[in-house]
Design a protein around this motif. Structure first.
Motif, PDB file in Angstrom:
ATOM      1  N   ILE A  54       0.714  -1.102   0.034  1.00 22.46           N
ATOM      2  CA  ILE A  54       0.078  -0.155  -0.140  1.00 22.46           C
ATOM      3  C   ILE A  54       0.851   1.262  -0.109  1.00 22.46           C
ATOM      4  N   ALA A  55       1.838   1.271   0.834  1.00 22.78           N
ATOM      5  CA  ALA A  55       2.490   2.426   0.979  1.00 22.78           C
ATOM      6  C   ALA A  55       3.500   2.771  -0.422  1.00 22.78           C
ATOM      7  N   THR A  56       4.270   1.577  -0.826  1.00 24.09           N
ATOM      8  CA  THR A  56       4.775   1.605  -2.210  1.00 24.09           C
ATOM      9  C   THR A  56       4.188   2.220  -3.325  1.00 24.09           C
ATOM     10  N   SER A  57       2.709   1.668  -3.336  1.00 23.17           N
ATOM     11  CA  SER A  57       1.912   1.695  -4.414  1.00 23.17           C
ATOM     12  C   SER A  57       1.574   3.410  -4.448  1.00 23.17           C
ATOM     13  N   MET A  58       1.509   4.041  -3.206  1.00 22.62           N
ATOM     14  CA  MET A  58       1.035   5.139  -3.023  1.00 22.62           C
ATOM     15  C   MET A  58       2.138   6.151  -3.480  1.00 22.62           C
ATOM     16  N   ALA A  59       3.341   5.808  -3.146  1.00 17.45           N
ATOM     17  CA  ALA A  59       4.466   6.396  -3.574  1.00 17.45           C
ATOM     18  C   ALA A  59       4.770   6.587  -5.062  1.00 17.45           C
ATOM     19  N   THR A  60       4.381   5.630  -5.653  1.00 15.79           N
ATOM     20  CA  THR A  60       4.450   5.627  -7.267  1.00 15.79           C
ATOM     21  C   THR A  60       3.415   6.690  -7.675  1.00 15.79           C
ATOM     22  N   ILE A  61       2.496   6.940  -7.064  1.00 10.61           N
ATOM     23  CA  ILE A  61       1.533   7.856  -7.492  1.00 10.61           C
ATOM     24  C   ILE A  61       2.154   9.505  -7.577  1.00 10.61           C
ATOM     25  N   LEU A  62       3.141   9.661  -6.775  1.00 15.19           N
ATOM     26  CA  LEU A  62       3.676  11.003  -6.578  1.00 15.19           C
ATOM     27  C   LEU A  62       4.168  11.127  -8.111  1.00 15.19           C
ATOM     28  N   PHE A  63       4.700  10.150  -8.645  1.00 17.77           N
ATOM     29  CA  PHE A  63       5.422  10.302 -10.091  1.00 17.77           C
ATOM     30  C   PHE A  63       4.171  10.197 -11.234  1.00 17.77           C
ATOM     31  N   MET A 212      14.243  -0.286   2.674  1.00 13.34           N
ATOM     32  CA  MET A 212      12.891   0.407   2.974  1.00 13.34           C
ATOM     33  C   MET A 212      13.087   1.773   3.595  1.00 13.34           C
ATOM     34  N   VAL A 213      12.414   2.586   3.208  1.00 14.13           N
ATOM     35  CA  VAL A 213      12.225   4.097   4.012  1.00 14.13           C
ATOM     36  C   VAL A 213      10.791   4.133   4.570  1.00 14.13           C
ATOM     37  N   GLY A 214      10.783   4.015   5.682  1.00 17.53           N
ATOM     38  CA  GLY A 214       9.484   3.846   6.505  1.00 17.53           C
ATOM     39  C   GLY A 214       8.919   2.626   5.918  1.00 17.53           C
ATOM     40  N   TYR A 215       7.511   2.718   5.418  1.00 14.52           N
ATOM     41  CA  TYR A 215       6.830   1.517   4.995  1.00 14.52           C
ATOM     42  C   TYR A 215       7.296   1.462   3.379  1.00 14.52           C
ATOM     43  N   ILE A 216       7.865   2.284   2.674  1.00 19.49           N
ATOM     44  CA  ILE A 216       7.963   2.283   1.125  1.00 19.49           C
ATOM     45  C   ILE A 216       9.323   1.564   0.859  1.00 19.49           C
TER      46      ILE A 216
END
Length: 272
Positions: A54-63, A212-216
């Motif tokens: 969930i956290a990693t997928s959310m981070a991809t949305i930034l881009f 990992m950086v946090g949950y990402i």
């Protein structure tokens, strides 16, 4: 790491980026189930799979949101007046969700929440009643509160908010293509707030996972983003070529499939 894993991620990134531009959903709702399928290849423990996905997928949305947003903006399809009202609430809701609530929720419950909200959104999109003629966007105060709810719920499921913001705007008689384009712009603010929260809350948890950086999970993030930023504009261009009914059906059918998969994951986790 396993090269097959990265090949799968790049294919996933291409598909997720295209869907982000096409449907305005940020790609996260597609990425989460597939990441969970792939994570055993790199040894991510089951206890951390859902949170990390969930956290990693959310981070991809930034881009991907920036890429698809530019494409929609060139078409003049984004309602920036709506973005200006929804964004502050989205940021507050996202920070609260990703930074304060996310790490305390059991993975099985996260999967169940994901499944329920996605299925609800798909049902409304596929069979919901047409919007009442003449209905417009609610007051700015109500719209801002809706933004807070979108940011909060999106943080729990790792999605760009399109599964809530698109039906909300369509219900208010915003044309589908404008709703998708505006949702793509909102995805950036959702991802920024929640990713900040995921990093802050995840730093307090020892996952035992490298990269990992946090949950990402940074290697996974980079592999997906490299390709998804190329395909998101393609999806955005296609979105302006498809008829509205076709776009709604594609959106709904995709969400149904993801909802059933995550429901299966939730049931399996509860029975484990």
């Amino acid at each position: 790491m396993d090269p097959i894993y990265f090949i799968c991620l790049m294919l996933l990134g291409a598909f997720g980026g295209f869907a982000a531009g096409l449907l305005g959903i940020g790609g996260g709702m597609i990425l989460v189930p597939f990441m969970i399928m792939l994570f055993p290849m790199i040894g991510i423990p089951e206890a951390h799979m859902v949170h990390t996905a969930i956290a990693t997928s959310m981070a991809t949305i930034l881009f991907t949101s920036m890429s698809s947003m530019r494409a929609h903006h060139r078409k003049g399809a984004i309602r920036w007046d709506i973005v200006a009202v929804l964004a502050p609430g989205i940021i507050v809701g996202g920070l609260l969700s990703g930074g304060a609530v996310f790490s305390f929720i059991d993975p099985a419950w996260l999967a169940l929440v994901f499944a329920c909200f996605v299925a609800y959104s798909a049902t409304k999109m596929m069979w919901g009643k047409p919007p009442v003629a003449g209905r417009g966007m609610p007051s700015k105060a109500v719209t801002a509160l809706v933004g807070g709810a979108i940011g909060f719920v999106s943080g729990l499921v790792g999605a760009g908010g399109g599964f809530l913001s698109v039906p909300f705007m369509v219900r208010s008689n915003i044309p589908m293509h404008n709703a998708v384009a505006t949702s793509a712009a909102l995805g950036f603010f959702i991802a920024l707030a929640n990713s900040t929260g995921y990093i802050a809350s995840g730093l307090a948890v020892d996952t035992g996972i490298s990269g990992m950086v946090g949950y990402i999970h940074i290697p996974t993030l980079l592999a997906i983003v490299v390709v998804s930023m190329l395909t998101a504009p393609v999806g955005a261009r296609v979105a302006h070529l498809l008829p509205v009914k076709t776009l709604k059906r594609v959106f709904a059918l995709l969400l149904f499939g993801l909802a059933f998969y995550m429901l299966y994951q939730a049931i399996s986790a509860f029975n484990a």
